[in-house]
Write a protein that holds these residues in place. Sequence first.
Motif, PDB file in Angstrom:
ATOM      1  N   LEU A   1       0.926  -1.159   0.195  1.00 25.01           N
ATOM      2  CA  LEU A   1      -0.128  -0.105   0.094  1.00 25.01           C
ATOM      3  C   LEU A   1       0.890   1.182   0.032  1.00 25.01           C
ATOM      4  N   ALA A   2       0.717   2.196  -0.739  1.00 25.02           N
ATOM      5  CA  ALA A   2       1.221   3.406  -0.719  1.00 25.02           C
ATOM      6  C   ALA A   2       0.160   4.489  -0.771  1.00 25.02           C
ATOM      7  N   ARG A   3       0.456   5.536   0.132  1.00 30.72           N
ATOM      8  CA  ARG A   3      -0.517   6.415   0.821  1.00 30.72           C
ATOM      9  C   ARG A   3       0.294   7.836   0.880  1.00 30.72           C
ATOM     10  N   GLY A   4      -0.324   8.697   0.453  1.00 32.20           N
ATOM     11  CA  GLY A   4       0.354  10.329   0.823  1.00 32.20           C
ATOM     12  C   GLY A   4       0.244  10.643   2.184  1.00 32.20           C
ATOM     13  N   GLY A   5      -0.844   9.923   2.908  1.00 29.49           N
ATOM     14  CA  GLY A   5      -0.861  10.554   4.316  1.00 29.49           C
ATOM     15  C   GLY A   5      -1.019   9.185   5.246  1.00 29.49           C
ATOM     16  N   LEU A   6      -1.531   9.267   6.481  1.00 32.58           N
ATOM     17  CA  LEU A   6      -1.307   8.309   7.612  1.00 32.58           C
ATOM     18  C   LEU A   6      -2.809   7.762   7.722  1.00 32.58           C
ATOM     19  N   TYR A   7      -3.011   6.476   7.064  1.00 37.19           N
ATOM     20  CA  TYR A   7      -4.241   5.970   7.345  1.00 37.19           C
ATOM     21  C   TYR A   7      -4.149   4.568   8.143  1.00 37.19           C
ATOM     22  N   ARG A   8      -3.176   4.132   8.173  1.00 31.77           N
ATOM     23  CA  ARG A   8      -3.173   2.697   8.719  1.00 31.77           C
ATOM     24  C   ARG A   8      -4.136   2.701  10.184  1.00 31.77           C
ATOM     25  N   ASP A   9      -5.009   1.516  10.248  1.00 29.15           N
ATOM     26  CA  ASP A   9      -5.502   1.526  11.408  1.00 29.15           C
ATOM     27  C   ASP A   9      -6.471   2.775  11.822  1.00 29.15           C
ATOM     28  N   THR A  10      -7.212   3.297  10.821  1.00 26.64           N
ATOM     29  CA  THR A  10      -7.834   4.696  11.210  1.00 26.64           C
ATOM     30  C   THR A  10      -9.218   4.396  10.425  1.00 26.64           C
ATOM     31  N   ALA A  11     -10.307   5.205  10.928  1.00 26.89           N
ATOM     32  CA  ALA A  11     -11.506   5.057  10.109  1.00 26.89           C
ATOM     33  C   ALA A  11     -11.604   5.347   8.605  1.00 26.89           C
ATOM     34  N   ASN A  12     -10.338   6.101   8.048  1.00 22.06           N
ATOM     35  CA  ASN A  12     -10.422   6.614   6.722  1.00 22.06           C
ATOM     36  C   ASN A  12      -9.663   5.590   5.836  1.00 22.06           C
ATOM     37  N   ASP A  13      -9.325   4.464   6.409  1.00 22.17           N
ATOM     38  CA  ASP A  13      -8.489   3.426   5.749  1.00 22.17           C
ATOM     39  C   ASP A  13      -9.734   2.622   5.007  1.00 22.17           C
ATOM     40  N   SER A  14     -10.135   3.121   3.923  1.00 24.72           N
ATOM     41  CA  SER A  14     -11.031   2.247   3.149  1.00 24.72           C
ATOM     42  C   SER A  14     -10.294   1.101   2.383  1.00 24.72           C
ATOM     43  N   GLN A  15      -9.232   0.970   1.834  1.00 21.41           N
ATOM     44  CA  GLN A  15      -8.849  -0.035   1.227  1.00 21.41           C
ATOM     45  C   GLN A  15      -8.585  -1.315   1.885  1.00 21.41           C
ATOM     46  N   VAL A  16      -7.949  -1.478   2.998  1.00 24.88           N
ATOM     47  CA  VAL A  16      -7.696  -2.603   3.820  1.00 24.88           C
ATOM     48  C   VAL A  16      -8.962  -3.370   4.046  1.00 24.88           C
ATOM     49  N   PRO A  17     -10.104  -2.899   4.409  1.00 28.95           N
ATOM     50  CA  PRO A  17     -11.067  -3.687   4.900  1.00 28.95           C
ATOM     51  C   PRO A  17     -11.781  -3.914   3.609  1.00 28.95           C
ATOM     52  N   TYR A  18     -11.857  -3.125   2.393  1.00 34.64           N
ATOM     53  CA  TYR A  18     -12.338  -3.736   1.335  1.00 34.64           C
ATOM     54  C   TYR A  18     -11.591  -4.920   0.582  1.00 34.64           C
ATOM     55  N   LEU A  19     -10.046  -4.598   0.612  1.00 35.13           N
ATOM     56  CA  LEU A  19      -9.342  -5.834   0.139  1.00 35.13           C
ATOM     57  C   LEU A  19      -9.379  -7.031   0.875  1.00 35.13           C
ATOM     58  N   LYS A  20      -9.544  -6.968   2.115  1.00 29.97           N
ATOM     59  CA  LYS A  20      -9.738  -8.286   2.916  1.00 29.97           C
ATOM     60  C   LYS A  20     -11.330  -8.852   2.409  1.00 29.97           C
ATOM     61  N   ALA A  21     -12.109  -8.156   2.255  1.00 27.73           N
ATOM     62  CA  ALA A  21     -13.694  -8.415   2.041  1.00 27.73           C
ATOM     63  C   ALA A  21     -13.637  -9.167   0.597  1.00 27.73           C
ATOM     64  N   VAL A  22     -13.225  -8.318  -0.424  1.00 22.02           N
ATOM     65  CA  VAL A  22     -13.007  -9.106  -1.633  1.00 22.02           C
ATOM     66  C   VAL A  22     -12.227 -10.160  -1.953  1.00 22.02           C
ATOM     67  N   LEU A  23     -10.927  -9.961  -1.479  1.00 26.55           N
ATOM     68  CA  LEU A  23     -10.075 -11.146  -1.565  1.00 26.55           C
ATOM     69  C   LEU A  23     -10.375 -12.280  -0.637  1.00 26.55           C
ATOM     70  N   GLY A  24     -11.193 -12.121   0.488  1.00 24.65           N
ATOM     71  CA  GLY A  24     -11.647 -13.145   1.184  1.00 24.65           C
ATOM     72  C   GLY A  24     -12.797 -14.033   0.600  1.00 24.65           C
ATOM     73  N   PHE A  25     -13.731 -13.154  -0.300  1.00 19.75           N
ATOM     74  CA  PHE A  25     -14.701 -13.686  -0.547  1.00 19.75           C
ATOM     75  C   PHE A  25     -14.278 -14.728  -1.740  1.00 19.75           C
ATOM     76  N   LEU A  26     -13.051 -14.256  -2.383  1.00 17.18           N
ATOM     77  CA  LEU A  26     -12.874 -15.299  -3.405  1.00 17.18           C
ATOM     78  C   LEU A  26     -11.835 -16.427  -2.890  1.00 17.18           C
ATOM     79  N   GLY A  27     -11.585 -16.541  -1.522  1.00 15.31           N
ATOM     80  CA  GLY A  27     -11.071 -17.698  -0.971  1.00 15.31           C
ATOM     81  C   GLY A  27      -9.641 -17.187  -0.469  1.00 15.31           C
ATOM     82  N   LEU A  28      -9.191 -15.988  -0.735  1.00 10.59           N
ATOM     83  CA  LEU A  28      -7.783 -15.516  -0.721  1.00 10.59           C
ATOM     84  C   LEU A  28      -7.809 -14.840   0.787  1.00 10.59           C
ATOM     85  N   THR A  29      -7.496 -15.851   1.869  1.00 11.92           N
ATOM     86  CA  THR A  29      -7.543 -15.237   3.193  1.00 11.92           C
ATOM     87  C   THR A  29      -6.219 -15.055   3.814  1.00 11.92           C
TER      88      THR A  29
END
Length: 158
Positions: free
Chosen positions: A96-124
């Motif tokens: 992940l490359a980000r201009g600001g600091l988002y790790r473990d914050t409410a503004n990190d929409s990427q990690v939850p999305y990627l965990k959900a979609v990849l997990g849905f495909l079996g990539l856990t």
Amino acid sequence: AVTPHPVLDEAALGALFTPAEQRTAEQAARVALDDALIAEIQAHDTLVLGVPMYNFGVPVQLKAWIDAIARAGTTFRYTATGPEGLLKGKTVYVALARGGLYRDTANDSQVPYLKAVLGFLGLTDVRFIYAEGLAMGPEAVAKGFAQAEVDLNAALAA
């Protein structure tokens, strides 16, 4: 220049929902593009994704790739007990490359999305490597890349 993968549009959906033996040459060619990506992911045990943050989301190119590989009956299926991902037994490294600091914050929409979609495909087994603060000056950049190295070493050791 490499031609980007086409987005999932009405024509692509029409091709995917047309039985193979009834597809036009154009429809067959469009489905073949997605088939090639699916075959590639099925053939490998490790995936590496480079994911910059654009306006709190993932790049359109990554979304197009996800749309191409997420196919009912091929990379996931619906069962009586819910969906089942069919791309099992693989490790995914997400840089992940980000201009600001988002790790473990409410503004990190990427990690939850990627965990959900990849997990849905079996990539856990998904391992995240964060390079953050890249638009916050030289000190923040150095700190961000140092953290990315720590994350990478931890991800490889896991």
